[in-house]
Design a protein around this motif. Sequence first.
Motif, short mmCIF file in Angstrom:
data_model
loop_
_atom_site.label_atom_id
_atom_site.label_comp_id
_atom_site.label_asym_id
_atom_site.label_seq_id
_atom_site.Cartn_x
_atom_site.Cartn_y
_atom_site.Cartn_z
N GLU A 114 0.98 -1.06 -0.10
CA GLU A 114 -0.04 0.36 -0.18
C GLU A 114 0.93 1.21 -0.07
O GLU A 114 0.84 2.63 -0.67
N TRP A 115 2.18 1.17 0.42
CA TRP A 115 2.78 1.94 0.90
C TRP A 115 3.82 2.12 -0.66
O TRP A 115 3.55 3.55 -1.27
N ILE A 116 4.13 1.57 -1.28
CA ILE A 116 4.14 1.54 -2.79
C ILE A 116 3.62 2.09 -3.54
O ILE A 116 4.47 3.16 -4.14
N LYS A 117 1.99 1.95 -3.41
CA LYS A 117 1.26 2.16 -4.04
C LYS A 117 1.17 3.87 -3.91
O LYS A 117 0.93 4.56 -5.12
N GLU A 118 0.86 4.32 -2.96
CA GLU A 118 0.85 5.62 -2.78
C GLU A 118 2.21 6.04 -3.13
O GLU A 118 1.12 7.81 -3.54
N LYS A 119 3.19 6.07 -2.74
CA LYS A 119 4.69 6.43 -3.44
C LYS A 119 4.95 6.51 -4.94
O LYS A 119 6.06 7.17 -5.20
N SER A 120 4.13 5.34 -5.52
CA SER A 120 4.72 5.32 -6.98
C SER A 120 4.66 6.29 -8.18
O SER A 120 6.42 6.24 -8.53
N LEU A 121 4.58 7.41 -8.04
CA LEU A 121 4.56 8.69 -8.45
C LEU A 121 5.53 8.86 -8.05
O LEU A 121 6.90 9.21 -8.87
N ASN A 122 6.30 9.25 -6.86
CA ASN A 122 7.06 10.50 -6.32
C ASN A 122 8.46 9.08 -6.40
O ASN A 122 9.74 9.46 -7.19
N ILE A 123 8.37 7.66 -6.33
CA ILE A 123 9.46 6.78 -6.78
C ILE A 123 10.09 6.80 -8.12
O ILE A 123 11.21 7.04 -8.50
N ILE A 124 9.01 6.93 -9.11
CA ILE A 124 9.46 6.70 -10.81
C ILE A 124 10.46 8.24 -11.05
O ILE A 124 10.75 8.48 -11.09
N VAL A 125 10.08 9.30 -10.27
CA VAL A 125 10.72 10.92 -10.80
C VAL A 125 11.57 10.71 -9.84
O VAL A 125 12.64 11.00 -10.13
#
Length: 749
Positions: free
Chosen positions: A2-13
Amino acid sequence: MEWIKEKSLNIIVSFLNILLVILTLRACLDIDGTNYFFIIILFLIGLSIYWVYDEKVKSLEKKLILTMGLLCFILLLTIVFKLFITSFVVNGITRNMNLINANMRAGRSSDFSLIENLLTIIIPTATPIIMWMLKRGLADILVLVNIIIMTLYWYLGYYEEINKVMYLFVFVSMVTYGINHFGVYIKKLKRKEIKNNIISSRVLASVITLAVVTSIVISVIPKSASGRFSKIITDKVVENIADNGGNLGNPDKYGYSLAKSGYADTSKILGGPISIDDREALKLEYKGSNKSPIYLKGSVKDKYTGSAWVPDYKQIEKADSMDQSYNNSFVGTNVETMTIHPDYVTTTTLFAPYYPFFVKLKYNSDNATYVDKANEAFYAQRPIKTEYTINFYSRSDYDTFLDQAPTKPEAIQTVALFNNGDLSNYLQLPDTITQRTVDLVSQIVKGASSNAEKTYKIKEYLTNNYQYSLDVSSVPDGRDFVDYFLFEEKKGYCVYFATAMTVMCRIAGIPARYVEGFKATTDKPYNNMYKVTNEDAHAWSEVYLGGQQIQGDHVARTVVFTKVDTAPSAYQYRHKKTVDNDSVASAVSGGDIKSSSSNSSKTSIKDKEQDNKLASEDKAYYYKYIKIILPIAIVLIYFLVRIVAFNLRKQKVYKYSSLIPLYEYSLSRLRKIKITKDLSETDLEFAENISDEKLSVMLKELIDNIYREFYGEEKNLNYNRSDLVNYIESILKDNQGNIKYVIRKYVLF
């Protein structure tokens, strides 16, 4: 998860920004290969660190305790594994960076493994910081950092390297900026407890689409134009940041290479497609009598690898003049002066005409000068920022020596060259030389009685049988460059001709070397000076024709290397200037050699053929105009799409059975003239508060019908939609004026 899904955009950027920095350093430091698996592993380590801080350790006190614990743990590891840590830092980072710098100066690329230790520290450290900045809405700082990195490398002279990653820089910067501000806006809505109906996927799709389109446009638009303050900025950056640690073996990274003028870096790869612009490189102040092209020597390369030229042999000393024995050879020769203004080429090379003997820097009293007596070249300790003066001997007889077949080579007057080196440096040949190349050279020089005659025959063969062209293909991997040019490509630009001339002379037993610099013409005057551009960048050969030492003043001296040029410069080719060594197209069949007499009998026919071929190949020159036209075409397409999209949107308003889209359209258009609905107003209150009575009545009627449709579930209510739309457009036009109305309607969002 759930944390990865929530932060997915920030991770990609975050990953995109780290990748951008790595690829920029890879291009500028000339790193071969990229271990993406290694980068991803380090990124995941950094991401895990951030996950612990963000998800598992909530309070500030615990975060401080965890940080102090990590620092103590790292300190303990440093003490226990002191030798390993020292080796990791000293050998794995410091020495590797020094090795990368040495490779750059020698024109060699470096392996990715040399920066792995550095990345092992940087990536896991940078990832949590970037993720934290994205969470706080501070990602604009990332964009600023990327701009600073790109700008610094650009003004340090890495034009080609930065151009290679410019599209990625634009894409990453726009995506970072868009996603960051979208996140900030969503957080504001949450804080104000405003209902959010924004469809995130549409916003993100728009951001990515705009970033992709912009990066494509950026990759094709011209970048050669210089700003008003480009020279000032370049000087300041080079003065304060560039490598100032020049020494006896350092002119090559910042020394001149054709790569600085749009060609491929010949220290890495020869030939292939190129893109040359007419951007100014330097200005030449010369008031002498010589009106023929002036050759300015930039670099001399003597080691041929089969696919590149590497500078290998030098005799560099700290000095501002040639040796006295060199000067003694020119007793009675005219002395001339030339001043070079290095406006837009960043290099330690002091460009000099042939037979220079003294150089003087202006406003650079602390910048030491060096002379390479083996190659008759001058260098500075640091990149040159201001003009400098070259004193040289004027010897036009050497410049034109090989323009005609030598009649008495043994009687040719020669001049001394200070060269204590072994001439075998200039006879080196790699194992890639093919037998058919050797056989061809043997056929060409057959019957020649001297090296001068051999040289002339090779030059004549190249100019008569191969065509100058900027439209060439890449050389296949593993192929010898000269063999591919002579027997398959059969056309090329100066690099092709100069390389073939040098290598063929060596095969014939004549010491020769490859030279890069500028072939400056005197038909581009500029404020009592001559403008030298990237189109004047050129390559040619030098050959050693002395069969013995010459005695003079009871001193034995070796003879000078003689310039041999077999091709025009790009400027001469594009502007169709008549030069003696223009290439004439002709097929080479089975390695047979055509005689001079047969060629001369068909001169007029070949001239016509050449004119036709030159005209067809000018497409390479006009490519730069395509770069200008393409952005204009994209802008026009954008306008067209906007007009079509606006009209389609209006048509949909007419076709919907519901009246709600008409109301939403009306509100969006009225916002253009600042007629907006306050959040505290109801729809009817908004309509009643409009000062335009007719518009107020029309909107109240529309709202009344919407209430009937929405609450009373009535369908197909009768309402004149076009009257409202046309009236609103008339109000906008009267309020904004015709021009402003059209711009805001079809151009601006």
